[in-house]
Design an enzyme around this catalytic site. Structure first.
Site, short mmCIF file in Angstrom:
data_model
loop_
_atom_site.label_atom_id
_atom_site.label_comp_id
_atom_site.label_asym_id
_atom_site.label_seq_id
_atom_site.Cartn_x
_atom_site.Cartn_y
_atom_site.Cartn_z
CD GLU A 32 -3.10 0.96 0.50
OE1 GLU A 32 -2.45 1.95 0.10
OE2 GLU A 32 -4.34 0.94 0.51
CG ASN A 49 -9.29 3.22 2.10
OD1 ASN A 49 -8.16 3.61 1.89
ND2 ASN A 49 -9.57 1.95 2.31
CG ASP A 79 -7.52 0.83 -0.81
OD1 ASP A 79 -7.33 1.82 -0.07
OD2 ASP A 79 -7.14 -0.31 -0.49
CG ASN A 134 -6.59 3.73 5.07
OD1 ASN A 134 -6.32 4.03 3.92
ND2 ASN A 134 -6.93 2.49 5.41
#
Length: 309
Positions: free
Chosen positions: A43, A187, A233, A130
């Site tokens: 990520e 997110n 995402d 996040n």
């Protein structure tokens, strides 16, 4: 490219899928370079123009990895890393990181020290920051779902103390304010090139919303798009205001009016992406276990430390 000391971890066809005539000008390499593979859930890619390297998080393995553009070598940048997820750079080029495990947002100083920017709101611990973006005025905006405290997989199992999953802003004076409180699991987050709009995905709902930015406040929050394959995402914008976002089958590209223009199909579920290279036309993609890249005809919108649009 010369001086490559480590071969690519393979390649895959770059399959561009046109869904709207306005996608005609978007194209790029005919193959995806797999720069590295071997993660559990990768990520948060962020590119350093000065250092010519890419950083990204391997969240369950609690490390930040570094790919060198001049040698193609991959090394560990930080371990342990607080189960970091999203990263960006501030107006001085310093690394800003969301740490699931430590439930905080931090800044890595030029001398290597770490400064905590946000860890609690009204005396209550944040969930698990996040994704994060920096505005050109120096303020820092981030999402705070609960993925890092749902279990020990991406952080440490814990309780939601803030009453939900929200979006926050750290002002240049260090004050933390809540700017949106009606999300399920906020997110990905990114500004439009002129910073008049802020896009935020809700990964639990499979949607993306768009807000009007008025200084340190948001208004609106209308539905911008619903993901047709998996969930949204992380995402970033190009200089034309198009949104390049993650999805289950690859990268989806949206026009600013909300039309899905086309897709770049990727062999693994995409988590996030960023722009890099000297012309900001190299797309870096984190996807499940691997990091991919390719050159495109689009250019990424400048970030907070870059020139104004």
């Amino acid at each position: 490219m010369t001086g490559i000391l480590e071969p690519l971890a393979g390649t895959a066809p770059a399959v561009w899928e046109k869904l709207d005539d306005r996608f005609a000008g978007i194209r790029g390499d005919n193959k995806l370079e797999r720069l590295w593979t071997g993660g559990r859930w990768v990520e948060g890619p962020v590119y350093s123009a000065a250092g010519r390297y890419l950083l990204w998080s391997d969240i369950p393995n609690d490390r930040i990895l570094r790919w060198d553009e001049t040698s193609y070598q991959v090394s560990v940048f930080r371990h342990p890393a607080g189960n970091t997820n999203g990263h960006t750079r501030d107006t001085e080029g310093r690394l800003i990181s969301c740490e699931h495990g430590n439930r905080r947002v931090t800044r890595t100083e030029h001398h290597g020290g770490i400064t905590v920017l946000a860890h609690e709101y009204d005396g209550k611990r944040l969930n698990s920051p996040n994704d994060v973006v920096v505005k050109r005025d120096g303020s820092i905006w981030f999402t705070d779902p609960a993925y890092g405290i749902d279990s020990d997989y991406e952080g440490y199992k814990g309780e939601v103390e803030t009453g939900g999953c929200h979006v926050y802003r750290v002002g240049t004076d260090g004050a933390l304010t809540r700017v949106a409180d009606d999300f399920n699991r906020p997110n990905g987050i990114a500004f439009s090139p002129d910073e008049s709009l802020l896009y935020i995905s809700d990964s639990e709902e499979g949607t993306m919303r768009v807000f009007t930015v008025d200084g340190d406040k948001l208004s609106g929050g209308e539905l911008f798009a619903e993901c047709g394959n998996g969930i949204f995402d992380g995402f970033r914008l190009d200089t034309q205001g198009r949104i390049w976002t993650s999805a289950a089958d690859g990268v989806h590209i949206y026009h600013p009016d909300g039309t899905l223009l086309g897709k770049l199909l990727v062999p693994e579920t995409v988590s996030n992406l960023t722009w890099g290279g000297p012309k900001r036309n190299r797309l870096f993609i984190t996807a499940t276990t691997s990091v991919y890249s390719l050159l495109t005809t689009a250019n990424g919108a400048p970030e907070a430390y870059g020139p104004r649009v």
